[in-house]
Enzyme design. Structure first.
Site, PDB file in Angstrom:
ATOM      1  N   CYS A   1     -24.097  49.322   7.190  1.00  0.00           N
ATOM      2  CA  CYS A   1     -23.163  50.175   7.911  1.00  0.00           C
ATOM      3  C   CYS A   1     -21.808  49.479   7.933  1.00  0.00           C
ATOM      4  O   CYS A   1     -21.667  48.340   7.502  1.00  0.00           O
ATOM      5  CB  CYS A   1     -23.639  50.420   9.333  1.00  0.00           C
ATOM      6  SG  CYS A   1     -25.222  51.297   9.465  1.00  0.00           S
TER       7      CYS A   1
ATOM      8  N   ARG B   1     -22.161  55.033   9.156  1.00  0.00           N
ATOM      9  CA  ARG B   1     -23.596  54.763   9.282  1.00  0.00           C
ATOM     10  C   ARG B   1     -24.395  55.038   8.023  1.00  0.00           C
ATOM     11  O   ARG B   1     -24.239  56.084   7.382  1.00  0.00           O
ATOM     12  CB  ARG B   1     -24.179  55.608  10.425  1.00  0.00           C
ATOM     13  CG  ARG B   1     -25.646  55.279  10.722  1.00  0.00           C
ATOM     14  CD  ARG B   1     -26.184  56.130  11.838  1.00  0.00           C
ATOM     15  NE  ARG B   1     -27.546  55.733  12.169  1.00  0.00           N
ATOM     16  CZ  ARG B   1     -28.501  56.542  12.612  1.00  0.00           C
ATOM     17  NH1 ARG B   1     -28.223  57.821  12.793  1.00  0.00           N
ATOM     18  NH2 ARG B   1     -29.709  56.092  12.874  1.00  0.00           N
ATOM     19  N   LEU B   2     -25.246  54.073   7.693  1.00  0.00           N
ATOM     20  CA  LEU B   2     -26.336  54.266   6.749  1.00  0.00           C
ATOM     21  C   LEU B   2     -27.596  54.336   7.596  1.00  0.00           C
ATOM     22  O   LEU B   2     -27.992  53.344   8.210  1.00  0.00           O
ATOM     23  CB  LEU B   2     -26.421  53.119   5.742  1.00  0.00           C
ATOM     24  CG  LEU B   2     -27.591  53.193   4.752  1.00  0.00           C
ATOM     25  CD1 LEU B   2     -27.433  54.384   3.812  1.00  0.00           C
ATOM     26  CD2 LEU B   2     -27.696  51.900   3.946  1.00  0.00           C
ATOM     27  N   SER B   3     -28.223  55.499   7.676  1.00  0.00           N
ATOM     28  CA  SER B   3     -29.325  55.730   8.616  1.00  0.00           C
ATOM     29  C   SER B   3     -30.632  55.148   8.096  1.00  0.00           C
ATOM     30  O   SER B   3     -31.107  55.529   7.029  1.00  0.00           O
ATOM     31  CB  SER B   3     -29.489  57.233   8.862  1.00  0.00           C
ATOM     32  OG  SER B   3     -28.279  57.802   9.302  1.00  0.00           O
TER      33      SER B   3
ATOM     34  N   ILE C   1     -33.127  53.492  10.864  1.00  0.00           N
ATOM     35  CA  ILE C   1     -34.022  53.610  12.016  1.00  0.00           C
ATOM     36  C   ILE C   1     -33.534  54.737  12.919  1.00  0.00           C
ATOM     37  O   ILE C   1     -32.352  54.792  13.259  1.00  0.00           O
ATOM     38  CB  ILE C   1     -34.080  52.289  12.817  1.00  0.00           C
ATOM     39  CG1 ILE C   1     -34.516  51.118  11.919  1.00  0.00           C
ATOM     40  CG2 ILE C   1     -35.002  52.429  14.021  1.00  0.00           C
ATOM     41  CD1 ILE C   1     -35.928  51.242  11.385  1.00  0.00           C
TER      42      ILE C   1
ATOM     43  N   ASN D   1     -23.846  46.782  12.930  1.00  0.00           N
ATOM     44  CA  ASN D   1     -24.210  46.786  11.523  1.00  0.00           C
ATOM     45  C   ASN D   1     -25.381  45.835  11.326  1.00  0.00           C
ATOM     46  O   ASN D   1     -25.295  44.662  11.712  1.00  0.00           O
ATOM     47  CB  ASN D   1     -23.024  46.335  10.657  1.00  0.00           C
ATOM     48  CG  ASN D   1     -23.410  46.108   9.203  1.00  0.00           C
ATOM     49  OD1 ASN D   1     -24.296  46.777   8.677  1.00  0.00           O
ATOM     50  ND2 ASN D   1     -22.741  45.164   8.563  1.00  0.00           N
ATOM     51  N   GLY D   2     -26.463  46.325  10.739  1.00  0.00           N
ATOM     52  CA  GLY D   2     -27.599  45.453  10.477  1.00  0.00           C
ATOM     53  C   GLY D   2     -28.905  46.070  10.904  1.00  0.00           C
ATOM     54  O   GLY D   2     -29.049  47.295  10.970  1.00  0.00           O
ATOM     55  N   GLU D   3     -29.856  45.223  11.226  1.00  0.00           N
ATOM     56  CA  GLU D   3     -31.155  45.685  11.678  1.00  0.00           C
ATOM     57  C   GLU D   3     -31.796  44.616  12.555  1.00  0.00           C
ATOM     58  O   GLU D   3     -31.815  43.432  12.198  1.00  0.00           O
ATOM     59  CB  GLU D   3     -32.063  46.002  10.486  1.00  0.00           C
ATOM     60  CG  GLU D   3     -33.340  46.721  10.866  1.00  0.00           C
ATOM     61  CD  GLU D   3     -34.101  47.264   9.665  1.00  0.00           C
ATOM     62  OE1 GLU D   3     -35.249  47.693   9.844  1.00  0.00           O
ATOM     63  OE2 GLU D   3     -33.535  47.241   8.549  1.00  0.00           O
TER      64      GLU D   3
ATOM     65  N   ASP E   1     -32.929  50.737  16.977  1.00  0.00           N
ATOM     66  CA  ASP E   1     -32.725  49.329  17.290  1.00  0.00           C
ATOM     67  C   ASP E   1     -31.345  49.101  17.906  1.00  0.00           C
ATOM     68  O   ASP E   1     -31.121  48.083  18.563  1.00  0.00           O
ATOM     69  CB  ASP E   1     -32.932  48.452  16.055  1.00  0.00           C
ATOM     70  CG  ASP E   1     -32.098  48.882  14.859  1.00  0.00           C
ATOM     71  OD1 ASP E   1     -31.619  50.034  14.847  1.00  0.00           O
ATOM     72  OD2 ASP E   1     -31.953  48.081  13.920  1.00  0.00           O
TER      73      ASP E   1
END
Length: 267
Positions: free
Chosen positions: A2, A53-55, A57, A77-79, A100
């Site tokens: 993201c 956003r890159l979706s 979760i 940004n991240g996970e 998350d």
């Protein structure tokens, strides 16, 4: 991945054209987040956050910037790979999404800046604390996710990529010291970047902005402690467990995932 970004007026004054500036940050990073882009601006217009956003979760519920009932807001940004375990620890019934991102808000509410010590993952985020009137930014343990910032006319600008900051600097100039380091080592040392007056937040560091003051602190460091109490077989089994456990957490996703194989020893 993201894209995150934002602007903070260090004296608490109104930022003229705040929404359009945030939209410009998003536009310059839209390739990082093709699924969605949004901005949030505080009512007093002295701080705003941006997100592309890159979706991965909670595709429907994880829209950012995300706010909670206390007025706190985060762009991330991240996970956070252990978000399911943290949801249980923080009380799953207290969550309104399955993302998350909301885990970061709840973890900050419970542990404050120490929340980063509970995260397993890759992350760069900025969180506005409405009660304390504080901006809290953090970068993951090994700096997998980027965080760049600059200060211009008493305004703190940050983004996931340097190019999203360039429209706001007075003059785009090369940092010659950093350039010499790059030619010598194929990397730039410490917090410097190849651009003069643009800095990166170092891995395992967090940054706080309160009352116009910026404080940066290292929150974690890697230590090697020789262990001569266990057998070679023990370490083989331990390594196998850690690799499988890491892969299990990395594969958590609400959308199809893919993997790459390479000949690199680190992979």
């Amino acid at each position: 991945m993201c894209g995150i970004g934002g602007i903070v007026e260090l004296n608490g004054e109104i930022i003229e054209g705040l929404s359009s500036k945030l939209a410009r940050i998003n536009h310059l990073q839209k390739h990082r987040g093709p699924d969605d882009n949004n901005i949030w601006a505080r009512d007093k217009k002295n701080i705003g956050l941006a997100h592309t956003r890159l979706s991965i979760i909670d595709v429907d519920g994880g829209i950012q910037p995300m706010r909670d009932s206390s007025g706190n807001c985060v762009t991330f940004n991240g996970e956070i790979y252990n978000y399911i375990e943290l949801r249980k620890e923080l009380g799953a019934s207290n969550f309104r999404t399955k993302s998350d991102t909301e885990v970061i808000l709840k973890a900050y509410e419970k542990w404050g800046v120490d929340c980063v010590q509970h995260f397993r993952g890759m992350f760069a985020f900025a969180l506005w604390d409405e009660k304390r009137k504080t901006v809290f930014c953090a970068r993951d343990f090994f700096g997998i996710k980027p965080f760049y910032y600059t200060i211009v006319d008493n305004k703190f600008y940050f983004a996931s990529e340097v190019k999203a900051l360039l429209p706001f600097v007075d003059k785009v100039e090369t940092n010659l010291e950093a350039f010499k380091e790059y030619l010598s080592f194929q990397l730039v040392l410490r917090e410097k970047t190849l651009f003069k007056n643009i800095t990166q937040l170092m891995p395992a560091h967090f940054l706080k902005i309160r009352n116009g003051n910026i404080n940066i602190k290292k929150y974690w460091e890697l230590y090697y402690r020789p262990d001569e109490q266990h057998t070679e077989k023990y370490f083989e089994n331990k390594l196998q467990f850690l690799l499988e456990d890491s892969m299990r957490l990395h594969m958590r996703s609400d959308v199809p995932i893919g993997g790459y194989l390479s000949g690199g020893l680190d992979s």
